[in-house]
Write a protein that holds these residues in place. Structure first.
Motif, PDB file in Angstrom:
ATOM      1  N   PRO A   8     -62.580 -40.440  46.200  1.00 41.84           N
ATOM      2  CA  PRO A   8     -62.111 -39.304  47.014  1.00 41.84           C
ATOM      3  C   PRO A   8     -60.612 -39.386  47.245  1.00 41.84           C
ATOM      4  O   PRO A   8     -60.024 -40.476  47.255  1.00 41.84           O
ATOM      5  CB  PRO A   8     -62.889 -39.463  48.326  1.00 41.84           C
ATOM      6  N   PRO A   9     -59.973 -38.253  47.436  1.00 42.66           N
ATOM      7  CA  PRO A   9     -58.521 -38.259  47.652  1.00 42.66           C
ATOM      8  C   PRO A   9     -58.126 -39.059  48.889  1.00 42.66           C
ATOM      9  O   PRO A   9     -58.812 -39.050  49.909  1.00 42.66           O
ATOM     10  CB  PRO A   9     -58.185 -36.776  47.829  1.00 42.66           C
ATOM     11  N   VAL A  10     -56.996 -39.728  48.768  1.00 44.12           N
ATOM     12  CA  VAL A  10     -56.406 -40.469  49.885  1.00 44.12           C
ATOM     13  C   VAL A  10     -55.040 -39.852  50.176  1.00 44.12           C
ATOM     14  O   VAL A  10     -54.200 -39.747  49.277  1.00 44.12           O
ATOM     15  CB  VAL A  10     -56.242 -41.963  49.545  1.00 44.12           C
ATOM     16  N   HIS A  50     -50.501 -42.106  46.943  1.00 44.92           N
ATOM     17  CA  HIS A  50     -51.444 -41.222  47.630  1.00 44.92           C
ATOM     18  C   HIS A  50     -51.628 -39.927  46.842  1.00 44.92           C
ATOM     19  O   HIS A  50     -50.795 -39.545  46.024  1.00 44.92           O
ATOM     20  CB  HIS A  50     -50.927 -40.901  49.031  1.00 44.92           C
ATOM     21  N   ASP A  51     -52.727 -39.248  47.139  1.00 44.16           N
ATOM     22  CA  ASP A  51     -53.025 -37.985  46.458  1.00 44.16           C
ATOM     23  C   ASP A  51     -52.373 -36.790  47.133  1.00 44.16           C
ATOM     24  O   ASP A  51     -52.325 -35.700  46.558  1.00 44.16           O
ATOM     25  CB  ASP A  51     -54.541 -37.778  46.403  1.00 44.16           C
ATOM     26  N   ALA A 105     -57.277 -41.399  55.039  1.00 46.08           N
ATOM     27  CA  ALA A 105     -55.878 -41.123  55.350  1.00 46.08           C
ATOM     28  C   ALA A 105     -55.218 -42.407  55.814  1.00 46.08           C
ATOM     29  O   ALA A 105     -55.778 -43.146  56.622  1.00 46.08           O
ATOM     30  CB  ALA A 105     -55.759 -40.046  56.430  1.00 46.08           C
ATOM     31  N   ALA A 106     -54.022 -42.656  55.291  1.00 47.03           N
ATOM     32  CA  ALA A 106     -53.234 -43.805  55.692  1.00 47.03           C
ATOM     33  C   ALA A 106     -52.106 -43.317  56.596  1.00 47.03           C
ATOM     34  O   ALA A 106     -51.364 -42.407  56.226  1.00 47.03           O
ATOM     35  CB  ALA A 106     -52.666 -44.528  54.477  1.00 47.03           C
ATOM     36  N   ARG A 128     -59.780 -48.047  47.443  1.00 40.91           N
ATOM     37  CA  ARG A 128     -60.463 -47.586  46.237  1.00 40.91           C
ATOM     38  C   ARG A 128     -61.391 -48.664  45.683  1.00 40.91           C
ATOM     39  O   ARG A 128     -62.429 -48.351  45.108  1.00 40.91           O
ATOM     40  CB  ARG A 128     -59.437 -47.175  45.185  1.00 40.91           C
ATOM     41  N   GLU A 129     -61.034 -49.912  45.846  1.00 41.69           N
ATOM     42  CA  GLU A 129     -61.861 -50.999  45.331  1.00 41.69           C
ATOM     43  C   GLU A 129     -63.081 -51.283  46.202  1.00 41.69           C
ATOM     44  O   GLU A 129     -64.135 -51.685  45.701  1.00 41.69           O
ATOM     45  CB  GLU A 129     -61.021 -52.276  45.214  1.00 41.69           C
ATOM     46  N   THR A 130     -62.952 -51.110  47.516  1.00 40.00           N
ATOM     47  CA  THR A 130     -64.006 -51.533  48.434  1.00 40.00           C
ATOM     48  C   THR A 130     -64.714 -50.392  49.152  1.00 40.00           C
ATOM     49  O   THR A 130     -65.854 -50.561  49.592  1.00 40.00           O
ATOM     50  CB  THR A 130     -63.429 -52.472  49.506  1.00 40.00           C
TER      51      THR A 130
END
Length: 216
Positions: A8-10, A50-51, A105-106, A128-130
């Protein structure tokens, strides 16, 4: 064999609506080596993988100044109409402005100019990995280590942030509640600097050079 499920987009969120009461003037536009302070955090966030990018600004001339300072980067902007209500009001403004389908969101602060693009990329990669609900930056080592922004929150935690009382100046209660499931990214203690006072601004001048400009 099924294709991999797309991540999913971040989005990267830059919180730049602070009043700067201890600085004595709006922090995002304070000059640091001839550039507005906000541009340092913006440059790192924009290169963080980020996306999408969003900046939260205050109303009026300061908000317009922040928009102008970031015009060369692809930040969407949202106004926090009540920045005097504290940091949580900027979280709410940001979450309310994100498009549907964003998975996480960061959140980064405009007054932390030493956080690098590599740190942002590490948070995105860890998510994305976890798929962890929280990805936290931890500065330093051992008993001296501290958690500080940027923090990455998965979308299912956002309702908890939106429901917090105004007395909680940030999503601390949500961070505490999900700390057991958090993934931590180790960050050099040298990146930890909040430019909240004129003294901190003077200290930053000896530790940083002007931010890279976007390619034209």
């Amino acid at each position: 064999m099924l294709p991999p499920t797309p991540s999913p987009p971040v989005w990267g969120i830059l919180l730049a609506a602070g009043r700067g009461s201890r600085m004595g003037r709006p922090k995002p536009l304070v000059p640091l080596w001839g550039e507005p302070l906000v541009t340092y955090a913006a440059a790192a966030l924009a290169a963080g993988g980020h996306d999408g990018l969003l900046v939260v600004v205050p109303p009026g001339e300061v908000g317009e100044g922040v928009r102008s300072a970031l015009s060369e980067w692809p930040f969407a902007a949202v106004v926090n109409p009540e920045p005097q209500r504290g940091l949580l009001s900027s979280f709410r403004a940001a979450l309310g402005a994100l498009p549907e389908g964003v998975g996480a969101a960061a959140f980064a602060l405009a007054d932390m100019p030493l956080v690098t693009a590599e740190t942002h990329r590490a948070l995105v990669a860890a998510f994305r990995e976890t798929g962890a609900p929280l990805v936290l930056a931890r500065y330093g080592e051992g008993s001296e280590a501290v958690h500080a922004p940027p923090h990455l929150l998965r979308a299912d935690l956002w309702p908890g942030v939106l429901a917090l009382p105004d007395a909680d100046h940030g999503p601390r209660a949500v961070l505490r509640a999900y700390a057991a499931g958090a993934v931590t990214v180790e960050v050099s203690a040298g990146q930890l600097l909040d430019v909240d006072t004129p003294e901190a601004l003077s200290g930053a001048e000896g530790r940083i050079s002007p931010p890279p400009r976007p390619p034209r």
